[in-house]
Scaffold this active site. Structure first.
Site, PDB file in Angstrom:
ATOM      1  N   GLN A  71       0.811  -1.209   0.000  1.00 57.75           N
ATOM      2  CA  GLN A  71       0.000   0.000   0.000  1.00 57.75           C
ATOM      3  C   GLN A  71       0.850   1.268   0.000  1.00 57.75           C
ATOM      4  O   GLN A  71       2.058   1.228   0.259  1.00 57.75           O
ATOM      5  CB  GLN A  71      -0.919  -0.006   1.226  1.00 57.75           C
ATOM      6  CG  GLN A  71      -1.999  -1.070   1.151  1.00 57.75           C
ATOM      7  CD  GLN A  71      -3.064  -0.879   2.214  1.00 57.75           C
ATOM      8  OE1 GLN A  71      -3.090  -1.571   3.204  1.00 57.75           O
ATOM      9  NE2 GLN A  71      -3.953   0.069   1.990  1.00 57.75           N
ATOM     10  N   HIS A  72       0.176   2.373  -0.300  1.00 58.14           N
ATOM     11  CA  HIS A  72       0.669   3.749  -0.086  1.00 58.14           C
ATOM     12  C   HIS A  72       1.709   4.249  -1.090  1.00 58.14           C
ATOM     13  O   HIS A  72       1.940   5.451  -1.147  1.00 58.14           O
ATOM     14  CB  HIS A  72       1.270   3.913   1.312  1.00 58.14           C
ATOM     15  CG  HIS A  72       0.468   3.330   2.425  1.00 58.14           C
ATOM     16  ND1 HIS A  72      -0.873   3.594   2.594  1.00 58.14           N
ATOM     17  CD2 HIS A  72       0.822   2.483   3.425  1.00 58.14           C
ATOM     18  CE1 HIS A  72      -1.314   2.941   3.658  1.00 58.14           C
ATOM     19  NE2 HIS A  72      -0.314   2.260   4.179  1.00 58.14           N
ATOM     20  N   ASP A 228      -2.429  -4.939   0.520  1.00 56.08           N
ATOM     21  CA  ASP A 228      -1.935  -6.231   0.987  1.00 56.08           C
ATOM     22  C   ASP A 228      -2.687  -6.773   2.201  1.00 56.08           C
ATOM     23  O   ASP A 228      -3.020  -7.962   2.262  1.00 56.08           O
ATOM     24  CB  ASP A 228      -0.425  -6.184   1.255  1.00 56.08           C
ATOM     25  CG  ASP A 228       0.019  -4.987   2.086  1.00 56.08           C
ATOM     26  OD1 ASP A 228      -0.846  -4.251   2.603  1.00 56.08           O
ATOM     27  OD2 ASP A 228       1.238  -4.778   2.196  1.00 56.08           O
TER      28      ASP A 228
END
Length: 429
Positions: A71-72, A228
């Protein structure tokens, strides 16, 4: 019978599983490594994905697929679909100051209300602010912003610089909820926050619902994918009332909830899940690395460390390990260090030190469980996953520390399996 593909593009590697929808069994798999670092050229992920698919025997017989991923990460694209600079990953901390700037501008409580999160260096919104302030020339070229799994989905569907249809970028609600500029309440992007971060507007991926799909160049169904942790929740079969405690190098504690959470302190990030609900999550920096450090100190392997810990009494004779070896994120103590207390001639034994390591690590994760309880998230059982969950001592000590019944699912590639299950759903299997 139909075959579907699930992909886990994590920080370290790309894993591919091909699953038979009739049996839910993995029939073949593949893997390829990613380069180290917190700033990575996304083309390395694309190369690894192609290698992992080849390692899995190709996808000519696959009818649907989906991607779960880290992520991110910030993937900035220009108007011709080219990556402007290396992607800044979740573990890149250069935007810590940018997070503070955004909190000062909007307020922590307002950020939590609007987006479910309070900015920290991990989130995409802070990386965009860093780009605006430190690389204004690059920021001015940004036409679209994607997350790692969005960009890989777009590439595998047949898009890229040679076919730069930016409006074909798609994502899912779980990954969108980790950006810091998407509202779990409305399901829409918060354009004011995006503009404040980047210094202007940009195209953002269309957020697909849990059962929505698009097509790739060969007409196969493509699921929305997932972040995830949301992918792992699908893969492990977590339901409302379950809290998943993932014991990797760092630790994550996340629960499946029907209700949205708002935590102005920022301890609990109010993410969405991949099923239409929510996935409040707490992240710690110190998990299995605590066991690594003490095993190394005692000169034993992990099996021997577990045996030693189980020879000691609960409480380790008063020996207590505060496990902040690399600072800590929950609680937010970035400059903290680990400490060992309660040492007496009687308590300072190899067995007690091993026990203190296990209890200290689990106590750090228990703080995440307590934070979820404090927001009235329903918690009925804990599912332990990750490398640290394979320790017999961890499995046996966890119920008393976490205050919950504990189950340990069979080890597996849960993010990839969750993506495969999502692909099966959009296929109607």
């Amino acid at each position: 019978m139909a075959l579907v593909m699930g992909i886990d593009s994590s920080t370290q590697s790309c894993k591919v599983v091909i699953v038979d929808t009739a049996s839910d069994e993995i029939v073949r798999s593949g893997r390829a490594s990613h380069p180290d670092g917190s700033s990575v050229d996304p083309e390395a992920w694309w190369t690894a994905l192609q290698s992992a698919i080849a390692d899995a025997g190709g996808i000519d017989d696959v009818e649907a697929w989906a991607i779960g991923g880290q992520q991110h990460g910030m993937v900035a694209l220009d108007d011709e679909g080219r990556v402007i600079r290396d992607a800044l990953l979740w573990n890149d901390t250069r935007s810590a100051g940018s997070a503070l700037d955004l909190i000062e501008e909007f307020g922590a409580a307002e950020f939590a209300r609007r987006t479910g999160v309070v900015p920290v260096a991990s989130f995409t919104v802070t990386k965009l602010r860093w780009l605006r302030d430190n690389e204004p020339e690059n920021a001015s070229r940004v036409a679209a912003v994607a997350l790692p799994h969005d960009w890989l989905t777009w590439r595998l569907r047949g898009f890229g610089p040679e076919n730069p249809a930016l409006d074909e970028l798609v994502t899912d609600r779980s990954d969108a909820s980790g950006t810091g500029y998407w509202s779990p309440d409305s399901g829409d992007y918060d354009r004011e926050i995006l503009s404040a971060a980047l210094g202007g507007d940009a195209l953002l991926p269309r957020v697909l619902g849990p059962l929505e799909s698009v097509a790739d160049a060969r007409g196969r169904r493509v699921g929305p994918g997932a972040g995830d942790n949301a992918g792992a929740a699908l893969g492990v079969g977590a339901h409302t009332g379950d809290v998943v405690v993932s014991i990797g190098t760092s630790g994550t504690v996340f629960a499946v909830s029907a209700e949205r959470t708002i935590d102005p302190s920022g301890t609990v990030a109010g993410f969405a899940d991949a099923d239409g609900g929510f996935l409040p999550i707490v992240v710690t920096l110190n998990a299995a690395r605590v066991l690594d450090a003490i095993a190394r100190l005692l000169g034993v392997d992990h099996g021997e460390l577990s045996d030693l810990a189980l020879q000691a009494e609960p409480g380790a004779g008063g020996l207590t390990l505060l496990p902040y070896f690399e600072g800590e994120r929950t609680p937010n103590l970035p400059d903290a260090t680990a400490s060992l207390s309660g040492m007496t001639l009687a308590s300072t034994t190899r067995e007690n030190l091993a026990r203190a390591a296990v209890e200290g690590m689990l106590s750090g994760l228990s703080a995440g469980v307590e934070a979820l309880r404090g927001l009235n998230v329903p918690l009925e059982r804990a599912l332990l996953i990750g490398g640290g969950a394979q320790s017999e001592a961890v499995r046996r000590i966890a119920p008393e520390i976490l205050g919950l019944p504990v189950e340990v699912p069979t080890p597996g590639e849960y993010v990839a399996l969750g993506a495969a299950r999502q692909a099966a759903r959009v296929l109607g299997a």
